[in-house]
Design a protein around this motif. Sequence first.
Motif, PDB file in Angstrom:
ATOM      1  N   ARG A 174       0.834  -1.203   0.000  1.00 43.03           N
ATOM      2  CA  ARG A 174       0.000   0.000   0.000  1.00 43.03           C
ATOM      3  C   ARG A 174       0.872   1.258   0.000  1.00 43.03           C
ATOM      4  NH1 ARG A 174      -5.104   1.564   1.766  1.00 43.03           N
ATOM      5  NH2 ARG A 174      -5.765  -0.450   0.899  1.00 43.03           N
ATOM      6  N   TRP A 175       1.918   1.243   0.818  1.00 52.07           N
ATOM      7  CA  TRP A 175       2.814   2.392   0.932  1.00 52.07           C
ATOM      8  C   TRP A 175       3.555   2.672  -0.373  1.00 52.07           C
ATOM      9  CZ3 TRP A 175       8.423   2.055   1.501  1.00 52.07           C
ATOM     10  CH2 TRP A 175       9.038   3.264   1.883  1.00 52.07           C
ATOM     11  N   ASP A 177       2.749   2.106  -3.392  1.00 52.42           N
ATOM     12  CA  ASP A 177       1.895   2.587  -4.480  1.00 52.42           C
ATOM     13  C   ASP A 177       1.241   3.926  -4.169  1.00 52.42           C
ATOM     14  OD1 ASP A 177       2.416   0.477  -6.180  1.00 52.42           O
ATOM     15  OD2 ASP A 177       0.797  -0.758  -5.389  1.00 52.42           O
ATOM     16  N   GLY A 178       1.384   4.402  -2.923  1.00 54.88           N
ATOM     17  CA  GLY A 178       0.768   5.656  -2.531  1.00 54.88           C
ATOM     18  C   GLY A 178       1.721   6.820  -2.671  1.00 54.88           C
ATOM     19  N   LEU A 187       1.116   2.861   8.506  1.00 54.92           N
ATOM     20  CA  LEU A 187       0.410   1.742   7.869  1.00 54.92           C
ATOM     21  C   LEU A 187       0.661   0.437   8.613  1.00 54.92           C
ATOM     22  CD1 LEU A 187       0.978   2.592   4.099  1.00 54.92           C
ATOM     23  CD2 LEU A 187      -1.225   2.455   5.272  1.00 54.92           C
TER      24      LEU A 187
END
Length: 200
Positions: A174-175, A177-178, A187
């Motif tokens: 998630r990190w 791609d953010g 996160l």
Amino acid sequence: MRETTTPGLRMKTRQAVTQALTDTALELFDTSGFDQVTVADIVAAAGISQRSFFRYFSNKEDVVFGDRIPSAEEVRAELLRHLDGNPPWEALRRTFRAAAVQMDEDTGHWKRATRVICHTPGLRARYLEKHLAWTDALVPAITPRLGQEAPEARLMTQTMINTALGCFDVALMRWSDGDPGPSLAALVDDVFGFVRFPDA
């Protein structure tokens, strides 16, 4: 008088060149795909010879992994720091959060490296090998603290560690791609908070 280069200066120079090569290669891998980029592409972009490249790295994979991913012994040492006074699951959260804090300090490098690893099957397999080594190192540290009879305690320990690794991977993906998104440490806290282990 002939000038000499001290060992400390040589080391700093080597580290600088290694970092520059890594940054160049990761940018190419992230943009074009790891398998599509050759060593020739990397050295052309970096302005060095292939012979010079192989003074610093054995192959393309070593550019991605280098020596920056913690060894099993380092992860175990970090876990032991947090096991005193904390239940095992909380100690695992703190262990991976410590890694996340370090990665947040060099966001550009680690986001690119994570994306490259996640999108390249061969690199993903090598990363999972490190997971197995971490698990083998952490099981003996946690199992005696669960207060259960073996093999139940070992089974629960393996489940807990592999769940922690899965949580860390979810936070990493998630990190990476953010942009900008929350910090990796935040996160990790969020994802680990979704999971509860009884008496752990």
